[in-house]
Design a protein around this motif. Structure first.
Motif, PDB file in Angstrom:
ATOM      1  N   GLU A   1       0.590  -1.167  -0.115  1.00 18.03           N
ATOM      2  CA  GLU A   1       0.112   0.003  -0.053  1.00 18.03           C
ATOM      3  C   GLU A   1       1.615   1.468  -0.199  1.00 18.03           C
ATOM      4  OE1 GLU A   1      -4.269   1.472   2.628  1.00 18.03           O
ATOM      5  OE2 GLU A   1      -2.231   0.921   3.678  1.00 18.03           O
ATOM      6  N   ARG A   2       2.233   1.332   1.069  1.00 17.94           N
ATOM      7  CA  ARG A   2       2.683   2.172   0.599  1.00 17.94           C
ATOM      8  C   ARG A   2       3.497   2.669  -0.752  1.00 17.94           C
ATOM      9  NH1 ARG A   2       6.912   1.654   5.761  1.00 17.94           N
ATOM     10  NH2 ARG A   2       5.410   1.900   7.366  1.00 17.94           N
ATOM     11  N   LEU A   3       3.645   1.489  -1.461  1.00 16.91           N
ATOM     12  CA  LEU A   3       3.836   1.630  -2.846  1.00 16.91           C
ATOM     13  C   LEU A   3       2.576   3.043  -3.552  1.00 16.91           C
ATOM     14  CD1 LEU A   3       6.013  -1.432  -3.783  1.00 16.91           C
ATOM     15  CD2 LEU A   3       6.845   0.532  -3.432  1.00 16.91           C
ATOM     16  N   ALA A   4       1.890   2.225  -3.595  1.00 20.39           N
ATOM     17  CA  ALA A   4       0.680   3.054  -4.093  1.00 20.39           C
ATOM     18  C   ALA A   4       0.841   4.195  -3.533  1.00 20.39           C
ATOM     19  CB  ALA A   4      -0.460   2.402  -4.022  1.00 20.39           C
ATOM     20  N   ILE A   5       0.583   5.396  -2.847  1.00 24.71           N
ATOM     21  CA  ILE A   5       0.898   6.528  -1.905  1.00 24.71           C
ATOM     22  C   ILE A   5       2.219   7.003  -2.539  1.00 24.71           C
ATOM     23  CG2 ILE A   5       0.357   7.628   0.314  1.00 24.71           C
ATOM     24  CD1 ILE A   5      -0.412   5.238   1.686  1.00 24.71           C
ATOM     25  N   TRP A   6       2.709   6.572  -2.307  1.00 24.27           N
ATOM     26  CA  TRP A   6       3.816   7.012  -2.838  1.00 24.27           C
ATOM     27  C   TRP A   6       3.339   7.620  -4.327  1.00 24.27           C
ATOM     28  CZ3 TRP A   6       8.076   4.203  -6.433  1.00 24.27           C
ATOM     29  CH2 TRP A   6       8.388   4.959  -7.166  1.00 24.27           C
ATOM     30  N   ARG A   7       3.198   6.801  -5.100  1.00 26.12           N
ATOM     31  CA  ARG A   7       2.733   6.819  -6.956  1.00 26.12           C
ATOM     32  C   ARG A   7       1.870   8.071  -6.307  1.00 26.12           C
ATOM     33  NH1 ARG A   7       1.220   1.709 -10.246  1.00 26.12           N
ATOM     34  NH2 ARG A   7       1.745   3.987 -11.785  1.00 26.12           N
ATOM     35  N   ASN A   8       0.942   7.905  -5.530  1.00 24.45           N
ATOM     36  CA  ASN A   8      -0.639   9.236  -6.222  1.00 24.45           C
ATOM     37  C   ASN A   8      -0.443   9.691  -3.882  1.00 24.45           C
ATOM     38  OD1 ASN A   8      -1.210   9.501  -8.927  1.00 24.45           O
ATOM     39  ND2 ASN A   8      -1.270   6.696  -8.399  1.00 24.45           N
ATOM     40  N   PRO A   9       0.364  10.440  -3.251  1.00 24.41           N
ATOM     41  CA  PRO A   9      -0.156  10.625  -1.829  1.00 24.41           C
ATOM     42  C   PRO A   9      -1.545  11.349  -1.972  1.00 24.41           C
ATOM     43  CG  PRO A   9       1.572  11.801  -2.853  1.00 24.41           C
ATOM     44  CD  PRO A   9       1.395  10.778  -4.233  1.00 24.41           C
ATOM     45  N   GLU A  10      -1.853  11.830  -3.266  1.00 28.53           N
ATOM     46  CA  GLU A  10      -3.607  12.989  -2.918  1.00 28.53           C
ATOM     47  C   GLU A  10      -4.566  11.918  -3.323  1.00 28.53           C
ATOM     48  OE1 GLU A  10      -2.010  12.105  -7.351  1.00 28.53           O
ATOM     49  OE2 GLU A  10      -0.747  13.115  -5.311  1.00 28.53           O
ATOM     50  N   LYS A  11      -4.402  10.909  -3.307  1.00 28.22           N
ATOM     51  CA  LYS A  11      -5.779  10.107  -3.587  1.00 28.22           C
ATOM     52  C   LYS A  11      -5.399   8.924  -2.478  1.00 28.22           C
ATOM     53  CE  LYS A  11      -5.575   9.117  -8.675  1.00 28.22           C
ATOM     54  NZ  LYS A  11      -5.359   8.825 -10.201  1.00 28.22           N
ATOM     55  N   PHE A  12      -4.610   9.192  -1.321  1.00 31.62           N
ATOM     56  CA  PHE A  12      -5.017   7.978  -0.211  1.00 31.62           C
ATOM     57  C   PHE A  12      -5.265   9.284   1.273  1.00 31.62           C
ATOM     58  CE2 PHE A  12      -3.042   5.793  -3.519  1.00 31.62           C
ATOM     59  CZ  PHE A  12      -3.617   4.269  -3.366  1.00 31.62           C
TER      60      PHE A  12
END
Length: 352
Positions: free
Chosen positions: A200-211
């Motif tokens: 999940e941290r990888l996804a947050i890193w790519r798009n922090p504004e979406k999480f």
């Protein structure tokens, strides 16, 4: 001893305390009704660390060869103890409670592993170029990496990095490190896949504004952007007023950028570069392999941790919760960092 190294360490400690107070005063007042709360705890640990640094700096580093194995065993035992009896803070079980004090064993593991690996590599110096020897040494690192990584992935990465750098420094051959890099990447892939929150941290890193969990990263970037060239001035940060959660910890570099700007942040980075340079000089001019590897291990530790912290704060890599040495809040961290500096200072006193 290397007095230039000592001065740089003292400068980092002094600057760190000033920045920590500026960053933590608001949180201290809100949570504990004492703006000096974090500073007082950090100052106590720093004074204790400085005393231990001077004590270690006056002990011949060859003495630690006899304690290398016991230090490794203690690191394993403490890591197991954290898993079984550790105190959970902010969702992470990383601390052992000793009465009113909390102790983070992973910081001890870093110093213990540097000494143990320096001793182990020295014992296998004649065959260090063989892949079999390198793998045998790496096997000794993996138990600590696994135990620490179960609750603290960032520290596990630092410990693994220290081990790889020490073996790389001692080895006369470089090609085999390509194979080791492949194994390391495979290990990290499996390790990340074991827990969903790591992916999940990888996804947050790519798009922090979406999480929702990307909030801290975004607020840190706002702080960096608002600092400009010279910053808003020491103590004048807006983002530390509850916008950047726990600003005195992992994200402290973002507040440095906001208050001191690019110029102030560059000065902090320059101090770390000078420190790493002194480690390099000590490692290359030491009389024996054991001392060189201790200095190289400290250099690797400092280099990896500083790079990873700044990379996390600037969202260059996923958030892994790594502190900035000497500056982020953490009594155990600053105490063992200063003990590590004492080791290098003693090595520097015996260079050619």
């Amino acid at each position: 001893m290397d007095y230039t190294l000592l001065i740089i360490v003292l400068l980092l400690v002094g600057v760190g305390l000033v920045i920590l107070y500026s960053t933590s005063a608001y949180n201290g007042q809100v949570k504990f009704h004492d703006s000096f709360y974090y500073l007082k705890k950090q100052l106590f640990a720093t004074i204790l660390g400085l005393v231990m640094m001077l004590f270690v700096a006056n002990i011949d580093y060859h003495v630690w060869q006899k304690a290398a194995v016991w230090g490794y065993v203690a690191a394993i035992a403490l890591s197991v103890a954290v898993m079984l009896f550790g105190k959970e803070i902010n969702g992470s079980k990383r601390w052992l409670s000793l009465g009113p004090f909390s102790f983070q064993p992973s910081e001890f593991c870093k110093v213990a592993l540097i000494i143990f690996l320096a001793w182990l590599v020295m014992r296998n110096a004649k065959t260090i170029g063989k892949m079999k020897t390198m793998l045998r040494i790496m096997i000794w690192i993996l138990p600590i990496v696994g135990l620490v990584g179960a609750s603290n992935l960032s520290t596990a990465i630092i410990i693994l990095g220290i081990g790889v750098v020490l073996i790389f420094v001692a080895s006369p051959k470089y090609a085999q490190f390509i194979g080791m890099a492949g194994l390391g990447i495979s290990f990290m892939g499996v390790f990340l896949a074991l827990e969903s929150y790591r992916l999940e941290r990888l996804a947050i890193w790519r798009n922090p504004e979406k999480f929702e969990k990307g909030y801290q990263t975004l607020q840190g970037l706002y702080a960096i952007g608002s600092g400009g060239l010279f910053g808003t001035g020491l103590g004048n940060s807006v983002q530390k007023l509850g916008f950047v959660p726990e600003a005195q910890n992992d994200m402290i570099f973002s507040i440095i950028c906001e208050e001191l700007g690019l110029v102030g942040a560059s000065f902090i980075v320059l101090l770390f570069l000078l420190l790493i340079w002194r480690f390099f000089l000590v490692a290359t001019h030491c009389r024996d392999l054991f001392g060189s590897l201790i200095a190289a291990g400290a250099m690797a530790h400092m280099m990896i941790q500083v790079i990873l912290n700044i990379a996390v704060v600037t969202n260059t890599i996923p958030n892994t919760g790594i502190t900035l040495p000497f500056i982020s809040y953490g009594g155990t961290s600053v105490m063992f960092l200063l003990i590590e500096m004492g080791l290098v200072l003693n090595v520097s006193s015996l260079v050619e």
